[in-house]
Structure formats: structure tokens, C-alpha cells
Design a protein around this motif. Sequence first.
Motif, mmCIF file in Angstrom:
data_model
loop_
_atom_site.group_PDB
_atom_site.id
_atom_site.type_symbol
_atom_site.label_atom_id
_atom_site.label_comp_id
_atom_site.label_asym_id
_atom_site.label_seq_id
_atom_site.Cartn_x
_atom_site.Cartn_y
_atom_site.Cartn_z
ATOM 1 N N LEU A 1 0.783 -1.237 0.110
ATOM 2 C CA LEU A 1 -0.172 0.026 0.083
ATOM 3 C C LEU A 1 0.902 1.336 -0.075
ATOM 4 O O LEU A 1 1.776 1.255 0.824
ATOM 5 C CB LEU A 1 -0.760 -0.039 1.420
ATOM 6 N N ALA A 2 0.665 2.005 -0.907
ATOM 7 C CA ALA A 2 1.507 3.337 -0.932
ATOM 8 C C ALA A 2 0.597 4.521 -0.913
ATOM 9 O O ALA A 2 -0.516 4.862 -1.844
ATOM 10 C CB ALA A 2 2.343 3.649 -2.404
ATOM 11 N N ASP B 1 2.639 -8.838 -5.120
ATOM 12 C CA ASP B 1 2.230 -8.934 -6.258
ATOM 13 C C ASP B 1 1.550 -7.840 -6.853
ATOM 14 O O ASP B 1 1.580 -7.700 -8.195
ATOM 15 C CB ASP B 1 1.013 -10.283 -6.224
ATOM 16 N N VAL B 2 0.922 -7.010 -6.134
ATOM 17 C CA VAL B 2 0.038 -5.800 -6.446
ATOM 18 C C VAL B 2 0.445 -4.801 -5.546
ATOM 19 O O VAL B 2 0.501 -4.748 -4.316
ATOM 20 C CB VAL B 2 -1.499 -6.074 -6.493
ATOM 21 N N ALA B 3 0.785 -3.611 -6.172
ATOM 22 C CA ALA B 3 1.118 -2.365 -5.477
ATOM 23 C C ALA B 3 -0.065 -1.430 -5.468
ATOM 24 O O ALA B 3 -0.518 -1.209 -6.726
ATOM 25 C CB ALA B 3 2.342 -1.688 -5.846
ATOM 26 N N LEU B 4 -0.899 -1.349 -4.581
ATOM 27 C CA LEU B 4 -2.033 -0.157 -4.708
ATOM 28 C C LEU B 4 -1.446 1.099 -4.268
ATOM 29 O O LEU B 4 -1.042 1.428 -3.059
ATOM 30 C CB LEU B 4 -3.055 -0.442 -3.573
ATOM 31 N N VAL B 5 -1.544 2.010 -5.182
ATOM 32 C CA VAL B 5 -0.641 3.410 -5.127
ATOM 33 C C VAL B 5 -1.795 4.534 -5.266
ATOM 34 O O VAL B 5 -2.431 4.463 -6.275
ATOM 35 C CB VAL B 5 0.151 3.371 -6.296
ATOM 36 N N ASP B 6 -1.535 5.616 -4.623
ATOM 37 C CA ASP B 6 -2.270 6.722 -4.619
ATOM 38 C C ASP B 6 -1.388 7.785 -5.738
ATOM 39 O O ASP B 6 -0.333 7.413 -5.899
ATOM 40 C CB ASP B 6 -2.147 7.646 -3.502
ATOM 41 N N ILE B 7 -2.210 8.748 -6.110
ATOM 42 C CA ILE B 7 -1.595 9.537 -7.268
ATOM 43 C C ILE B 7 -0.870 10.578 -6.668
ATOM 44 O O ILE B 7 0.331 10.791 -6.792
ATOM 45 C CB ILE B 7 -2.378 10.114 -8.165
ATOM 46 N N GLU B 8 -1.426 11.482 -5.654
ATOM 47 C CA GLU B 8 -0.632 12.522 -5.176
ATOM 48 C C GLU B 8 0.116 12.303 -3.743
ATOM 49 O O GLU B 8 -0.494 12.224 -2.686
ATOM 50 C CB GLU B 8 -1.602 13.902 -4.704
#
Length: 217
Positions: A22-23, A65-72
Motif C-alpha cells: 500500500l502506498a 504481487d500488486v501495489a495499490l498506489v495513490d496519485i498525489e
Amino acid sequence: MSSSEDCGPESTAENAPIRLLLADDQDLVRGGLAALLELEPDLTVVAAVGRGDEVLAAVQARRPDVALVDIEMPGADGLAVAAQLTREAPDCRCLIVTTFGRPGYLRRAMDAGAAGFIVKDTPAEQLAAAVRRVAAGERVVDPQLAAASLAGGENPFTAREQEVLRAAADGASVRAIAETIHLSPGTVRNHLSAIIGKTHAQNRHDAARIAAEHGWL
């Protein structure tokens, strides 16, 4: 926020859960997403970071396996992160999960190599389903955003016009913009004139607002 929060040991089970990173720069958002996703028996959060420039190192260390990434985010935005993971960690698929559901962002995310783009108010079960689909090699896009993106058309600005408009967005003078991006004041004025014409804006400040609303910057 430390550069990486170790969120559990690696699984070696034959049917191992999907490993997630999570990012997001908001602690409450990261914690909420982790709590929701950990309720799913086939999903596990292995790392969480609060800056975009921390993502690659965390991916390399924890191998999600998956990175959930915010934009800002500070350090690097989610679009830059998606491009970086596509180049340097292609085994980790990037799913943009953001408050900023702007059609222009969707196009730029897909161009950067993101495997999916959904908004943060997506119901938990739909978010989990999106993660599974992305992990399985599919692309997942919020349908309303997809329709808006198609209706809105391509980003109308050239790369140089985007650079000029970013420099102009905080109200800098033409001379200051010219010095910042190493162009002549006359060239900057020409670019600003083209930008205003393309957005049908009243002035460059209005053009910057329109561009931001569409996710073109």
C-alpha cells in the motif's frame, strides 16, 4: 513515516495469498485499506509506505504481487511510480487507488503501465475483486472514468506546453518561467498563448485550473 512498514512474514504455502503493498501519504487511509483487505482470506498486506519514492525499494524488499498506489504523494506521484514499477519491477502490478478520479489521470496512468485505476470510495468487495483481477493479469478501470476519458479526448498539450503550464501554475511571471525551464520569454509567451487557445481559457491561470480538473498535468 518510516520508509517501509514490515507487515508480516512471507508466506510459503502452496496456495499463498496475494501479496499487497500500500502506498498512500495518509496514515488513516493506509490503515483503513490494510484493515479492509486483510479481512479477505486470499489477500495479505506485506508492506506500506507513505511516499512515492519509497515504493520501489519496498517492492524489491517484500516482493508484493500488486501495489495499490495513490496519485498525489510526496517524493514521486503515483503516475511516476507506475512507470517506474513497469520498468524496474514488472512482476509487481500497479493498481492506482485515488481520490482524484480525473479522466486525464486515467489516460496517463494507463500510458505509464498501470494495470488498473479505481477511486477510493469503491466498495470494499469491489476493491478486493479489482485486486484479484489485477493479480490475475487483467486490467481494471472504473467504468465511469473510462467513459469520461473517452468523451474528454486526448491530452491537448505537448510535453513542452505541459512544462510551461506547470511552471506557470503558481503565478510565476513569464520571465521567471523562462529562467526556470531555460526558454526565452517570447517562447514562453507563445506556449502560453497556445495553451490558452487549446483550453478556451480566459488567461493562463484559468488554463491551469482547467488542465488540473481534467488531469492533464
